[in-house]
Design an enzyme around this catalytic site. Sequence first.
Site, PDB file in Angstrom:
ATOM      1  N   LYS A  54       0.802  -1.231   0.000  1.00 21.28           N
ATOM      2  CA  LYS A  54       0.000   0.000   0.000  1.00 21.28           C
ATOM      3  C   LYS A  54       0.832   1.277   0.000  1.00 21.28           C
ATOM      4  O   LYS A  54       0.339   2.326  -0.380  1.00 21.28           O
ATOM      5  CB  LYS A  54      -0.988  -0.001   1.160  1.00 21.28           C
ATOM      6  CG  LYS A  54      -2.160  -0.949   0.909  1.00 21.28           C
ATOM      7  CD  LYS A  54      -3.440  -0.416   1.463  1.00 21.28           C
ATOM      8  CE  LYS A  54      -4.625  -1.261   1.069  1.00 21.28           C
ATOM      9  NZ  LYS A  54      -4.513  -2.671   1.551  1.00 21.28           N
ATOM     10  N   SER A  79      -8.372   1.343   9.057  1.00 19.10           N
ATOM     11  CA  SER A  79      -7.837   0.826  10.316  1.00 19.10           C
ATOM     12  C   SER A  79      -6.599   0.000  10.024  1.00 19.10           C
ATOM     13  O   SER A  79      -5.976  -0.551  10.899  1.00 19.10           O
ATOM     14  CB  SER A  79      -8.884  -0.036  11.008  1.00 19.10           C
ATOM     15  OG  SER A  79      -9.336  -1.013  10.107  1.00 19.10           O
ATOM     16  N   GLU A 205      -9.890 -14.126  -3.325  1.00 26.85           N
ATOM     17  CA  GLU A 205     -10.635 -13.492  -2.235  1.00 26.85           C
ATOM     18  C   GLU A 205     -10.883 -14.497  -1.129  1.00 26.85           C
ATOM     19  O   GLU A 205     -10.849 -15.707  -1.359  1.00 26.85           O
ATOM     20  CB  GLU A 205     -12.028 -13.094  -2.743  1.00 26.85           C
ATOM     21  CG  GLU A 205     -12.088 -11.873  -3.569  1.00 26.85           C
ATOM     22  CD  GLU A 205     -13.539 -11.515  -3.826  1.00 26.85           C
ATOM     23  OE1 GLU A 205     -13.957 -10.453  -3.358  1.00 26.85           O
ATOM     24  OE2 GLU A 205     -14.251 -12.306  -4.485  1.00 26.85           O
ATOM     25  N   GLY A 209     -16.121 -14.002   1.819  1.00 24.06           N
ATOM     26  CA  GLY A 209     -16.549 -12.711   1.271  1.00 24.06           C
ATOM     27  C   GLY A 209     -16.109 -12.555  -0.166  1.00 24.06           C
ATOM     28  O   GLY A 209     -15.126 -11.879  -0.459  1.00 24.06           O
ATOM     29  N   ASP A 211     -17.187 -10.922  -2.845  1.00 25.58           N
ATOM     30  CA  ASP A 211     -17.916  -9.860  -3.555  1.00 25.58           C
ATOM     31  C   ASP A 211     -17.400  -9.626  -4.976  1.00 25.58           C
ATOM     32  O   ASP A 211     -18.181  -9.388  -5.899  1.00 25.58           O
ATOM     33  CB  ASP A 211     -17.871  -8.545  -2.755  1.00 25.58           C
ATOM     34  CG  ASP A 211     -16.465  -8.152  -2.353  1.00 25.58           C
ATOM     35  OD1 ASP A 211     -15.826  -8.939  -1.625  1.00 25.58           O
ATOM     36  OD2 ASP A 211     -15.992  -7.086  -2.761  1.00 25.58           O
ATOM     37  N   SER A 305       1.034  -9.834  -0.468  1.00 26.21           N
ATOM     38  CA  SER A 305       0.681  -8.418  -0.359  1.00 26.21           C
ATOM     39  C   SER A 305       1.194  -7.708   0.884  1.00 26.21           C
ATOM     40  O   SER A 305       1.405  -6.500   0.864  1.00 26.21           O
ATOM     41  CB  SER A 305      -0.835  -8.256  -0.468  1.00 26.21           C
ATOM     42  OG  SER A 305      -1.484  -9.052   0.499  1.00 26.21           O
TER      43      SER A 305
HETATM   44  C1  LIG Z   1      -5.209  -3.679   1.284  1.00 26.79           C
HETATM   45  C2  LIG Z   1      -4.623  -5.007   1.279  1.00 26.79           C
HETATM   46  C3  LIG Z   1      -5.070  -6.003   0.381  1.00 26.79           C
HETATM   47  C4  LIG Z   1      -6.198  -5.768  -0.599  1.00 26.79           C
HETATM   48  O1  LIG Z   1      -5.850  -4.811  -1.557  1.00 26.79           O
HETATM   49  P1  LIG Z   1      -6.930  -4.155  -2.523  1.00 26.79           P
HETATM   50  O2  LIG Z   1      -6.176  -3.172  -3.329  1.00 26.79           O
HETATM   51  O3  LIG Z   1      -7.962  -3.505  -1.642  1.00 26.79           O
HETATM   52  O4  LIG Z   1      -7.523  -5.257  -3.324  1.00 26.79           O
HETATM   53  C5  LIG Z   1      -4.436  -7.236   0.381  1.00 26.79           C
HETATM   54  N1  LIG Z   1      -3.442  -7.500   1.252  1.00 26.79           N
HETATM   55  C6  LIG Z   1      -2.975  -6.576   2.129  1.00 26.79           C
HETATM   56  C7  LIG Z   1      -1.872  -6.951   3.042  1.00 26.79           C
HETATM   57  C8  LIG Z   1      -3.547  -5.309   2.168  1.00 26.79           C
HETATM   58  O5  LIG Z   1      -3.095  -4.394   3.045  1.00 26.79           O
END
Ligand SMILES: *Cc1c(COP(=O)(O)O)cnc(C)c1O
Length: 319
Positions: A54, A79, A205, A209, A211, A305
């Site tokens: 992010k 959060s 996903e 959930g 979606d 991620s």
């Molecule tokens: C925000 C986040 C996601 C999901 O990312 P999106 O862009 O909302 O699909 C997945 N893994 C981690 C660790 C995140 O912080």
Amino acid sequence: MTRIPTYDDVAAAARRLQGQAHKTPVFTSRTADTQLGAQLYFKCENFQRMGAFKFRGGFNALSCFTTEQRKRGVLAFSSGNHAQAVALSARILGIPAAILMPQDAPALKVAATRGYGAEVILYDRYKEDREALGRKLAGERGMTLVPPYDHPDVIAGQGTSAKELFEEVGELDHLFVCVGGGGLISGCALAARALSPKCKVWGVEPAAGNDVQQSFAAGKRVKIEVPRTIADGAQTQSPGEITFEVIRSNVDGIFTATDEQLVECMKFYAERMKMIVEPTGCLSLAGAKASGLDLKGARVGIVISGGNIDLPRFAELVG
Ligand SMILES: *Cc1c(COP(=O)(O)O)cnc(C)c1O
């Protein structure tokens, strides 16, 4: 209709992130390769600044602010990792930041966000609508609201992770990406279409959930109840407007993974690859395993991620 980002936006984001975001490592694992019969490349965003991809989207979005916007500041509601991404990016760029967080957010996360110099505004998540509150506060203070996924500059920033992966390992047959609101997979899909056109891009996903999976099947955005899952970064109720457009035309399909499958992957990453990965970050590998796709002999990218999880919680889940 809002602007739909393109690969050129991802390339421009990569230039802005140069020297600011880490170029995260790509790891391999013989054990995982044997399990799936494929050659896996793990793109480790758990080693990104603040512990998740992010930072890429947050920093890119704030870098695109005008002088006036920079002076007035940024507001975000989250959060989780988006809060820290915006707070850290704002500090680096010298932009005032206010972050709306629920009163019951983990003290550690509130402290981390304050530690980056942001003003934390607490709200009652059971009584107040954070989006309405966010818009009201942003309006009153003249601050720019940066959403966690449904924004072209955020999506473009997130896509730089897959851009780096393709540039490092070359073209792939499949790419698996964790999906919440769809910002990460949207950016990654734009990178894949440009740098590895034959690569299939799959989102994963939480099973509790789905979606985006439902929306994908229905051809329109579907809204669900807040999912109960340990994947707290993917508890979204519907894909974004922009992310859904990008997903619809650039992603090949969506799989799901159960909480048990996520825990299994957390253990695998810890024991075999010596990495702490948060539950949401395990979606991509868990989905690749659960997909039922024939991956024999394929070159497969797995985007991890993030890695932000309290140690006691980690121990509780893997213990
Ligand atoms: C925000 C986040 C996601 C999901 O990312 P999106 O862009 O909302 O699909 C997945 N893994 C981690 C660790 C995140 O912080």
